[in-house]
Each structure stands twice: as C-alpha cells, then as structure tokens.
Design a protein around this motif. Structure first.
Motif, PDB file in Angstrom:
ATOM      1  N   LEU A  37       0.875  -1.166   0.000  1.00  0.00           N
ATOM      2  CA  LEU A  37       0.000   0.000   0.000  1.00  0.00           C
ATOM      3  C   LEU A  37       0.913   1.217   0.000  1.00  0.00           C
ATOM      4  N   HIS A  38       0.718   2.090  -0.983  1.00  0.00           N
ATOM      5  CA  HIS A  38       1.538   3.294  -1.103  1.00  0.00           C
ATOM      6  C   HIS A  38       0.647   4.518  -1.062  1.00  0.00           C
ATOM      7  N   GLY A  39       1.096   5.519  -0.322  1.00  0.00           N
ATOM      8  CA  GLY A  39       0.350   6.764  -0.225  1.00  0.00           C
ATOM      9  C   GLY A  39       0.092   7.123   1.217  1.00  0.00           C
ATOM     10  N   ASN A  40      -0.457   8.293   1.408  1.00  0.00           N
ATOM     11  CA  ASN A  40      -0.765   8.793   2.747  1.00  0.00           C
ATOM     12  C   ASN A  40      -2.175   8.392   3.147  1.00  0.00           C
ATOM     13  N   LEU A  41      -2.312   7.942   4.375  1.00  0.00           N
ATOM     14  CA  LEU A  41      -3.624   7.552   4.884  1.00  0.00           C
ATOM     15  C   LEU A  41      -4.330   8.774   5.469  1.00  0.00           C
ATOM     16  N   ASP A  42      -4.605   9.720   4.610  1.00  0.00           N
ATOM     17  CA  ASP A  42      -5.320  10.942   4.972  1.00  0.00           C
ATOM     18  C   ASP A  42      -6.570  11.031   4.110  1.00  0.00           C
ATOM     19  N   GLU A  43      -7.646  11.555   4.682  1.00  0.00           N
ATOM     20  CA  GLU A  43      -8.896  11.670   3.936  1.00  0.00           C
ATOM     21  C   GLU A  43      -8.684  12.415   2.626  1.00  0.00           C
ATOM     22  N   GLU A  45      -7.103  11.427   0.049  1.00  0.00           N
ATOM     23  CA  GLU A  45      -5.882  11.016  -0.660  1.00  0.00           C
ATOM     24  C   GLU A  45      -6.178   9.785  -1.510  1.00  0.00           C
ATOM     25  N   ILE A  46      -5.527   9.697  -2.646  1.00  0.00           N
ATOM     26  CA  ILE A  46      -5.589   8.510  -3.495  1.00  0.00           C
ATOM     27  C   ILE A  46      -4.380   7.644  -3.137  1.00  0.00           C
ATOM     28  N   ILE A  47      -4.624   6.376  -2.865  1.00  0.00           N
ATOM     29  CA  ILE A  47      -3.552   5.455  -2.520  1.00  0.00           C
ATOM     30  C   ILE A  47      -3.446   4.383  -3.607  1.00  0.00           C
ATOM     31  N   LYS A  64      -9.688   5.926  -3.055  1.00  0.00           N
ATOM     32  CA  LYS A  64      -9.608   7.197  -2.330  1.00  0.00           C
ATOM     33  C   LYS A  64      -9.941   6.951  -0.859  1.00  0.00           C
ATOM     34  N   ILE A  65      -9.117   7.500   0.024  1.00  0.00           N
ATOM     35  CA  ILE A  65      -9.395   7.400   1.468  1.00  0.00           C
ATOM     36  C   ILE A  65     -10.619   8.258   1.773  1.00  0.00           C
TER      37      ILE A  65
END
Length: 147
Positions: A37-43, A45-47, A64-65
């Motif tokens: 899993l790559h990306g930021n776990l922020d609302e 954000e697309i991971i 999208k989160i």
C-alpha cells in the motif's frame, strides 16, 4: 449491493492494532492479502493498493481514502473503470474491550452492475483474503504485545 464481513478478536490494545494496520510500509512483511500500500492515509488522498486474492494474480487498485478516525476506523473507496460498474468500499473498524483486547471488523461493501457476475470471486477468494489478513494481523499484534 453485497457485503463481505469478517470479525476477529485480537489480544492486544487498540493502539497496537491501529499502529500495525496503518504502518503500510511494513505490509509486505506480514500481510498476505494487501501485499503493498503506497500513499498517505489521509482523507481524500488517493492510494495505490496491491491485492493478492487467493489463487489469483495480484491486482493494483487506486482507491480514495474516505475516512480515518484514529484507533477506530480506516475506510477507502475504489471502483473499476466508471462509477456504477464495480465499486467497493473497504472498511476496517476497531473497538477495544475492557480487557484490553481489540475487536476488528474487516468488511467491504460492493455495488455496481458487475457485482452479480463476481459473486463467486467475492464469496470465496475475497473472503479468504480477508480471513488470511485478519489472522496475520492478529499474530503480528499479539507478538508485539509480548515484546
């Protein structure tokens, strides 16, 4: 609409479970279902998520989160091609018991015109992936508790 829902009791505090669940850089070390899993776990954000369904080739999705509530919930929503074809909302819900154990509800809500055609894949392979991940998360969190 279709939902897959699993539940597991983990003998570790909710903070431990949350920290393992959100330490996405370490997923390849323990997670048999979400291989990376790559990306930021922020609302909002697309991971990028690499999933390994049982007996299938890995696949990449870019959801999208939609919700991050520390120690309580992590939720993302993805789709295949256009909205309404095959949409999935993946949800991890955590709750702590008085005895410092954590209940994890791991589920996904599927919708779209392709859902009836993918019923067997969801009921067998996806469910098995959830259960494998749950057991691996439990093992990792309980091992950390012992350190």
């Amino acid at each position: 609409m279709k939902e897959i829902r699993t539940k597991i009791q983990i003998h570790a505090p909710v903070e431990t479970v949350w920290n393992v669940l959100t330490d996405v850089e370490r997923y390849p070390e323990w997670n048999p279902f979400i291989k990376s899993l790559h990306g930021n776990l922020d609302e909002d954000e697309i991971i990028q998520v690499e999933l390994q369904l049982a007996d299938k080739k890995p696949m990449i999705i870019r959801p999208k989160i939609v919700s991050v509530q520390e120690f309580q919930e992590l939720r993302w929503k993805g789709r295949l091609l256009l909205p309404g074809i095959f949409d999935g909302e993946h949800i991890f819900e955590l709750s702590e018991s008085e005895d410092q154990t954590t209940c994890l509800i791991h589920r996904e809500k599927f919708s779209g015109v392709m859902v009836p055609f993918l019923k067997k894949l969801l009921d067998v392979n996806t469910l098995k992936g959830f259960e494998m991940m749950n057991q691996s998360l439990k093992k990792r969190c309980e091992a950390l508790r012992g350190e």
